[in-house]
Design a protein around this motif. Structure first.
Motif, mmCIF file in Angstrom:
data_model
loop_
_atom_site.group_PDB
_atom_site.id
_atom_site.type_symbol
_atom_site.label_atom_id
_atom_site.label_comp_id
_atom_site.label_asym_id
_atom_site.label_seq_id
_atom_site.Cartn_x
_atom_site.Cartn_y
_atom_site.Cartn_z
ATOM 1 N N VAL A 26 -47.020 -8.886 18.406
ATOM 2 C CA VAL A 26 -48.010 -8.859 17.145
ATOM 3 C C VAL A 26 -47.111 -8.280 15.977
ATOM 4 N N SER A 27 -47.101 -9.060 14.887
ATOM 5 C CA SER A 27 -46.190 -8.574 13.848
ATOM 6 C C SER A 27 -46.605 -7.309 13.145
ATOM 7 N N ALA A 56 -43.951 5.183 26.340
ATOM 8 C CA ALA A 56 -44.480 3.734 26.169
ATOM 9 C C ALA A 56 -43.155 2.961 25.696
ATOM 10 N N GLU A 57 -43.118 1.728 26.377
ATOM 11 C CA GLU A 57 -42.040 1.009 26.104
ATOM 12 C C GLU A 57 -42.551 -0.019 25.328
ATOM 13 N N ILE A 58 -42.158 0.296 24.043
ATOM 14 C CA ILE A 58 -42.581 -0.906 22.952
ATOM 15 C C ILE A 58 -41.260 -1.309 22.000
ATOM 16 N N ARG A 59 -40.931 -2.640 22.237
ATOM 17 C CA ARG A 59 -39.645 -3.228 21.564
ATOM 18 C C ARG A 59 -40.167 -3.889 20.397
ATOM 19 N N HIS A 60 -39.334 -4.414 19.613
ATOM 20 C CA HIS A 60 -39.294 -5.377 18.404
ATOM 21 C C HIS A 60 -38.439 -6.584 18.808
ATOM 22 N N THR A 63 -36.791 -12.573 17.400
ATOM 23 C CA THR A 63 -36.935 -14.022 17.376
ATOM 24 C C THR A 63 -38.437 -14.235 17.288
ATOM 25 N N GLN A 64 -39.409 -13.523 18.121
ATOM 26 C CA GLN A 64 -40.745 -13.853 17.750
ATOM 27 C C GLN A 64 -41.341 -13.140 16.599
ATOM 28 N N GLY A 65 -40.814 -12.127 16.125
ATOM 29 C CA GLY A 65 -41.346 -11.604 14.719
ATOM 30 C C GLY A 65 -42.326 -10.951 15.018
ATOM 31 N N GLY A 66 -42.333 -10.019 16.433
ATOM 32 C CA GLY A 66 -43.302 -8.963 16.506
ATOM 33 C C GLY A 66 -43.022 -8.028 17.436
ATOM 34 N N TYR A 67 -43.912 -6.826 17.579
ATOM 35 C CA TYR A 67 -43.765 -6.033 18.399
ATOM 36 C C TYR A 67 -44.599 -6.092 19.950
ATOM 37 N N ILE A 68 -43.662 -5.966 21.154
ATOM 38 C CA ILE A 68 -44.264 -6.171 22.539
ATOM 39 C C ILE A 68 -44.347 -4.987 23.319
ATOM 40 N N LEU A 69 -45.561 -5.025 23.753
ATOM 41 C CA LEU A 69 -45.690 -3.714 24.854
ATOM 42 C C LEU A 69 -45.079 -4.235 26.224
#
Length: 279
Positions: A26-27, A56-60, A63-69
């Motif tokens: 999610v951008s 919480a493991e949240i990374r940016h 390459t995909q241009g968004g945040y991933i949980l």
């Protein structure tokens, strides 16, 4: 829960986690718009708070241009259910109790826990569905331990060893090592789809006929054929499991069955054509 957490901030964090829980990147712009952040700094502080206070493991992902949980840590999502979601839940629990009898008590316990957090109006609809619905399809008896072990082995891609005898073959049971690929229910019994040394696309084993089942991890796992899934293998209602040949079949059906058979998807490739005299 961390102290001094206002209800406004908790609501914002909850909405942010729900947005990220989709599993898709999610951008930052999409998050800002969906949550209604007034500033980027507030968003970044919320991210840092979720990481530090809840692990919480949240990374940016650039390459995909968004945040991933990748993991919600200790954060517990707060959510509401719609009337149709409640009905879906109750229906699923009823199905589980019928088709997997060894899970009936667990399904009842889950519904008891859910009842304590549901609004009265939705609870009543769920209870009504539970009282007035029943599944009349018979289910063959099977060893619940065998079913659970097979599901675990499928998830871990681990071979199993068991004794098996089919009433259509030899009178003696044979011992075999199988790479399990999936389980499915058809007609009135549960089946295992797994490997066979003479059949590249695998074969079907009725789980109620599997005896002395053990995990067999010290042998190489054989994956299913490329592109094949359990859906592909078990999608036929005619017991015609996928083989090596692709054969077109035409069946002429007379009334009144001609109308009745059109109410069911018997095979994913089926097609109906109107003929003479209602055929």
């Amino acid at each position: 829960m961390p102290r001094d957490l206002s209800s406004v901030k908790l609501d914002r964090l909850n909405r942010l986690m729900r947005l990220l829980y989709s599993g898709r990147p999610v951008s930052k712009g999409a998050i800002m718009d969906a949550i209604g952040y007034a500033s980027v700094r507030t968003f970044e502080r919320d991210l840092a708070f979720l990481r530090e206070a809840y692990d919480a493991e949240i990374r940016h992902d650039q390459t995909q241009g968004g945040y991933i949980l990748e993991g919600r840590g200790t954060f517990i999502l707060n959510f509401t259910l719609t009337e149709r979601e409640i009905l879906s839940l109750v229906s699923g629990l009823r199905m589980a109790s019928h088709f997997l009898p060894h899970l009936a008590k667990d399904a009842d316990d889950l519904w008891t826990k859910m009842r304590s957090s549901l609004p009265e109006s939705l609870l009543e609809k769920g209870e009504t569905l539970g009282r007035c619905s029943v599944v009349s399809l018979p289910v063959s008896r099977m060893d619940s331990r065998a079913f659970d072990l097979l599901v675990d082995a499928i998830g871990t891609r681990t071979n199993v060893r068991f004794s098996y005898r089919s009433p259509y073959g030899s009178e003696r049971a044979t011992t075999r090592v199988v790479s399990p690929w999936g389980v499915f229910f058809q007609s009135h019994a549960w089946y295992l789809w797994g490997s066979h040394p003479k059949t590249p696309k695998g074969v079907t084993y009725r789980i109620s006929r599997i005896k002395t089942l053990h995990v067999w991890p010290d042998t190489p796992f054989s994956p299913p054929p490329d592109g094949m899934r359990i859906d592909d293998h078990a999608s036929s209602g005619w017991y015609g499991y996928t083989g090596d040949a692709d054969i077109p079949v035409e069946i002429e059906i007379s009334p009144p069955l001609a109308e009745i058979v059109q109410e069911t998807v018997w095979h994913p490739t089926q097609r109906f054509e109107e003929g003479e005299d209602g055929k």
